[in-house]
Each structure stands twice: as structure tokens, then as C-alpha cells.
Design an enzyme around this catalytic site. Sequence first.
Site, mmCIF file in Angstrom:
data_model
loop_
_atom_site.group_PDB
_atom_site.id
_atom_site.type_symbol
_atom_site.label_atom_id
_atom_site.label_comp_id
_atom_site.label_asym_id
_atom_site.label_seq_id
_atom_site.Cartn_x
_atom_site.Cartn_y
_atom_site.Cartn_z
ATOM 1 N N SER A 289 -19.594 -37.887 51.257
ATOM 2 C CA SER A 289 -20.247 -37.600 49.975
ATOM 3 C C SER A 289 -19.343 -36.768 49.088
ATOM 4 O O SER A 289 -18.529 -35.973 49.577
ATOM 5 C CB SER A 289 -21.541 -36.840 50.272
ATOM 6 O OG SER A 289 -22.022 -36.214 49.118
ATOM 7 N N TYR B 74 -26.221 -29.552 54.628
ATOM 8 C CA TYR B 74 -25.994 -31.004 54.570
ATOM 9 C C TYR B 74 -24.548 -31.289 54.168
ATOM 10 O O TYR B 74 -23.838 -32.066 54.819
ATOM 11 C CB TYR B 74 -26.968 -31.658 53.553
ATOM 12 C CG TYR B 74 -26.463 -32.977 53.032
ATOM 13 C CD1 TYR B 74 -26.485 -34.113 53.837
ATOM 14 C CD2 TYR B 74 -25.916 -33.076 51.746
ATOM 15 C CE1 TYR B 74 -25.974 -35.316 53.374
ATOM 16 C CE2 TYR B 74 -25.412 -34.275 51.277
ATOM 17 C CZ TYR B 74 -25.435 -35.391 52.091
ATOM 18 O OH TYR B 74 -24.921 -36.569 51.629
ATOM 19 N N LYS C 162 -21.150 -33.070 56.283
ATOM 20 C CA LYS C 162 -20.268 -34.174 55.843
ATOM 21 C C LYS C 162 -18.808 -33.745 55.964
ATOM 22 O O LYS C 162 -17.953 -34.501 56.410
ATOM 23 C CB LYS C 162 -20.598 -34.577 54.394
ATOM 24 C CG LYS C 162 -21.929 -35.287 54.261
ATOM 25 C CD LYS C 162 -21.898 -36.661 54.916
ATOM 26 C CE LYS C 162 -23.257 -37.269 55.090
ATOM 27 N NZ LYS C 162 -23.290 -38.483 55.900
HETATM 28 C C1 UD1 Z 1 -27.542 -34.619 45.535
HETATM 29 C C2 UD1 Z 1 -27.079 -33.661 46.574
HETATM 30 C C3 UD1 Z 1 -25.790 -34.171 47.159
HETATM 31 C C4 UD1 Z 1 -26.021 -35.553 47.771
HETATM 32 C C5 UD1 Z 1 -26.553 -36.491 46.681
HETATM 33 C C6 UD1 Z 1 -26.938 -37.807 47.322
HETATM 34 C C7 UD1 Z 1 -27.970 -31.517 45.782
HETATM 35 C C8 UD1 Z 1 -27.637 -30.143 45.329
HETATM 36 N N1 UD1 Z 1 -26.931 -32.344 46.007
HETATM 37 O O1 UD1 Z 1 -26.558 -34.672 44.503
HETATM 38 O O2 UD1 Z 1 -25.351 -33.296 48.164
HETATM 39 O O3 UD1 Z 1 -24.826 -36.081 48.287
HETATM 40 O O4 UD1 Z 1 -27.716 -35.908 46.092
HETATM 41 O O5 UD1 Z 1 -27.449 -38.679 46.388
HETATM 42 O O6 UD1 Z 1 -29.113 -31.845 45.938
HETATM 43 N N2 UD1 Z 1 -32.251 -33.704 38.478
HETATM 44 C C9 UD1 Z 1 -33.230 -33.310 37.580
HETATM 45 N N3 UD1 Z 1 -34.528 -33.449 37.951
HETATM 46 C C10 UD1 Z 1 -34.911 -33.955 39.165
HETATM 47 C C11 UD1 Z 1 -33.898 -34.368 40.078
HETATM 48 C C12 UD1 Z 1 -32.583 -34.217 39.689
HETATM 49 O O7 UD1 Z 1 -32.944 -32.836 36.488
HETATM 50 O O8 UD1 Z 1 -36.112 -34.021 39.452
HETATM 51 C C13 UD1 Z 1 -30.851 -33.536 38.095
HETATM 52 C C14 UD1 Z 1 -30.119 -32.593 39.044
HETATM 53 O O9 UD1 Z 1 -30.320 -31.260 38.693
HETATM 54 C C15 UD1 Z 1 -28.684 -33.062 38.863
HETATM 55 C C16 UD1 Z 1 -28.824 -34.575 38.581
HETATM 56 O O10 UD1 Z 1 -30.184 -34.762 38.178
HETATM 57 O O11 UD1 Z 1 -28.110 -32.431 37.766
HETATM 58 C C17 UD1 Z 1 -28.557 -35.418 39.794
HETATM 59 O O12 UD1 Z 1 -29.345 -34.903 40.866
HETATM 60 P P1 UD1 Z 1 -29.506 -35.627 42.272
HETATM 61 O O13 UD1 Z 1 -29.924 -37.031 42.069
HETATM 62 O O14 UD1 Z 1 -30.379 -34.774 43.125
HETATM 63 O O15 UD1 Z 1 -28.027 -35.689 42.834
HETATM 64 P P2 UD1 Z 1 -26.967 -34.495 43.030
HETATM 65 O O16 UD1 Z 1 -27.557 -33.182 42.813
HETATM 66 O O17 UD1 Z 1 -25.791 -34.829 42.189
#
Ligand code: UD1
Length: 429
Positions: A192, A239, A243
Site C-alpha cells: 500500500s 495496519y 505492510k
Molecule cells: C486509507 C488508509 C490507507 C489504506 C487505504 C486503502 C487511512 C488513514 N489510510 O487511505 O492506509 O491503504 O485507505 O484504501 O485510513 N474521507 C472523507 N470522508 C469519509 C471517508 C474519507 O472525507 O467518510 C477522505 C479522507 O479523509 C481522505 C480521502 O477521503 O482524505 C480518502 O480516504 P480513504 O478512502 O479512507 O483512503 P486513505 O485515507 O487515502
Amino acid sequence: MDTPEQAGSTSPFGSYSPVNADTPATPPSVLFDNDLNILLRNFALNDQYILVTGGLGFIGSHTTLELLKANYNVIVIDDLSNSFDTVFHRVKDLASKYHDENGTCMPSLKIHSHDYKDMNAMRTLLEQYKLPSLWGSPKSKIAGVVHFAAHKAVEESIKKPLKYYTNNVSGLIDFVGILGEFGIKTFIFSSSATVYGTLANRGVPLKEELCVHREGLLKDENGLEKLVESGCTGITNPYGRTKWMCEAILADLAFSDPEWTIVALRYFNPIGCDPSGLLGEDPKGIPTNLLPVVVKVMTGQYEELKMFGTDWDTEDGTAIRDFIHVTDLARGHIAALSTANEGRLRENFRSFNLGTGRGSSVLEVVKAMENVSGKPIARKAVGRRAGDVGSCVAVAARSNDELQWATEKTLTDACADICNFLRVSAVTA
Ligand code: UD1
């Protein structure tokens, strides 16, 4: 993507060289040579299998489907802890339909529903694919392994770190141990972008050389070489650490035994689904990733999307990610397998970013989904989520060059495919 057909055209059988320069050369038939290549390649693949752990999960199911389309026989191991057995039949039907339409034969697809950590079950399974070898290393009909089976919920990993270290790290050690015993030494590991930790916040292009397991040289933007020490920077949760640890273990294993060929694929943010709408992201627990939450809002299960952080140093203030269509990601595994099995990997442990190389903000994703679905998505700006980074975008040059792989699908494609999945799910519910 490097399909067997394409790979065949670069095989030694495709090049014509007259044995004796005095004898007039018979012009080669391009059609015949290509057909012969395809035949030979398919013959070689006929009795070989790829073992896919976690093959019914979100990325696993899409990869299993793409493997079958590329003529690989597949053995899936999945304990159904975060997937559904209906997915197996859907993958099989989609692959059969693909082969029917193309007039090709459907490869074999088998399922073993047990935990990949169950060593007794694994031994029994691997015995079935053992090839006779009276001397030298053991041999197997299993030509490679794609390992997805792992826990991946960041929040849960903070609360239950041992669950993560046991499954993701101890499990991997036992698993590669038994694979080695059976002479199965081509291994594609699901890693990842999380291994880049807080490097993502420093505005540096996320190249694989920034995060390595043995010291090496990194070329900066000005073409100057500098020495990079092994290690990682600022991984924020267990997590992510699992990795990194798994990559480190695999790198050490490859260094100790040159028979191993190991690829670590560092995924950025996989989204979307197969265009059929029959496979999709359907986590059993409470979703935390962006698109599954957006889907909950679209289906009325959640009132609104909480946008975590609108004060990042980006154009619209929301965080930026490299969202990659899961089908493109799945095809990256096939490119990695062919690169590994054709001996084209530059070193016997190599990591690759799987991303588009382009970033989109959270707000852009929401707007893209609104455009495609024609429906507004309720949202509210809230504070930043603990452990988040402002921007995380791949440099995809290494995968483009060395795996001869590139993404083909767009954010709009991913949104359209998710809408399709929702329509199909509504009909079949
Ligand atoms: C997350 C994991 C990462 C993992 C990846 C797998 C965290 C901190 N990191 O990455 O380790 O490998 O998923 O797919 O969780 N967001 C919102 N509202 C929501 C959900 C997400 O605003 O309800 C935003 C998050 O703050 C972020 C972006 O969307 O800025 C992407 O989030 P997400 O899909 O959870 O992925 P990552 O955080 O990049």
C-alpha cells in the site's frame, strides 16, 4: 496490459532468423507466427495455476476475473471473513461470458474456503499441485501466488494491533515458508501507499526509491543521484506498519535466496468496479474509505458525507488522493506476474507504485459522482481525520516502464461503474 497474447508476440518464437545465410529465407507468416505464439503460450499456461489468497475480496475478485480473462487457471483461497461466496459464481460467470464471446476456452477456477493461515489445509492443497522431481528443488504446477488475504481497517488496527500483526505478518511468514517448501517462489504482494507514511505530506514525488529495504541511489528532479538509506518515515498506524514489515521480510527472503521472485505492489486509492456492475466494493463492517461512504449516502443509509478536512493546502482545501480504477489495478497484477515469470524483473525483490500519477480532491470525487449519477450528494465539512495526509499521489513511471502497464480508466468511468453496481444490487437484492 501485458496479456499472454501480447507477451507471446515478444517471445523468442516470434522472431525469424534464417539458420543458413546462403539458403534463401522463407518469409515468415506473421499470422502463423502470432497464432503459434498464442498456441504455445496457452499450452504452457494449460497446466499451470496461479494461487490467489483473498481472491473474493474487492481487489482479489477483480484480479481473479482479469487473470481468468488472461487465460490463467486460478485457485482461490478465501475464508469469507470480508467477502461473500456469491462473488465466486459472479466471477466465474463473467469470465465464462468473456471466453464465450471471444471463442476461447474458459480456464479452470477453483475455490478453497479456508484461512490462508491454516497450515494443514494449505499443505493438503499444495500436495495436490506438486510435480514429481527426483532431484533438485521441489516443483509445482502453481506458477505464482498473488497474496491479498490481509486485514485492512486502519481504525481497527489501532484498537487491535495484535490481530493485525498475527494475521498480516505472522501469517505471511508461515505462508511463504510453506510455499518455499513446495518450490513455489513467485510471489506478488499486496502492499500500500501507506508505506510512504508522512513522506506524502512533504510534497516530494512518491517514488519507490524513497522507501526501500536496502540502501540505494535515488535520482532527484535535477537528475542528481543521492544515497537513500533503508527504512520508512512516519507510518501512522499498525495496519501500515504490517505492510511495511511484510515488504521488509519479503525483501530479506529474496536477498537470501535468488530463486525467489517477489513483487510488492503499492496500491494508491482503488475505486470503481467491473463495468458489469456484478462485482463491487462491499465491505462487511462499517466502511471508512471515501467511495463506500459516498455509496452509503447515495443509497440513503447515511444522511451525509463528512468531508474530513477542508483546510489542506490544496486548491479546494480537501485532501488529494490518486484514485485508481480497480480493473486497472487488477491488470497491474497480471503485468507483474508476466514480468516476474518471464525473468524481466530488474531485481528479485522489487516494489512498484500502482496509481494513475494524477491526484483528485475529495470534493472533485464527490462532484464527479454527482455528475454521473445526476443526484446531489449531501455533505458537510468537518475537521481532519487523525492520521490523514493532505496529498498522496503516485509517481507511476517505474510501473509504466518496467511492468509495461498504465492505467486506462478515468474517475468518471469509476463513478459510472459504481452507479451500475448500485443498479444491479438494487435489482438482485
Ligand atoms: C486509507 C488508509 C490507507 C489504506 C487505504 C486503502 C487511512 C488513514 N489510510 O487511505 O492506509 O491503504 O485507505 O484504501 O485510513 N474521507 C472523507 N470522508 C469519509 C471517508 C474519507 O472525507 O467518510 C477522505 C479522507 O479523509 C481522505 C480521502 O477521503 O482524505 C480518502 O480516504 P480513504 O478512502 O479512507 O483512503 P486513505 O485515507 O487515502
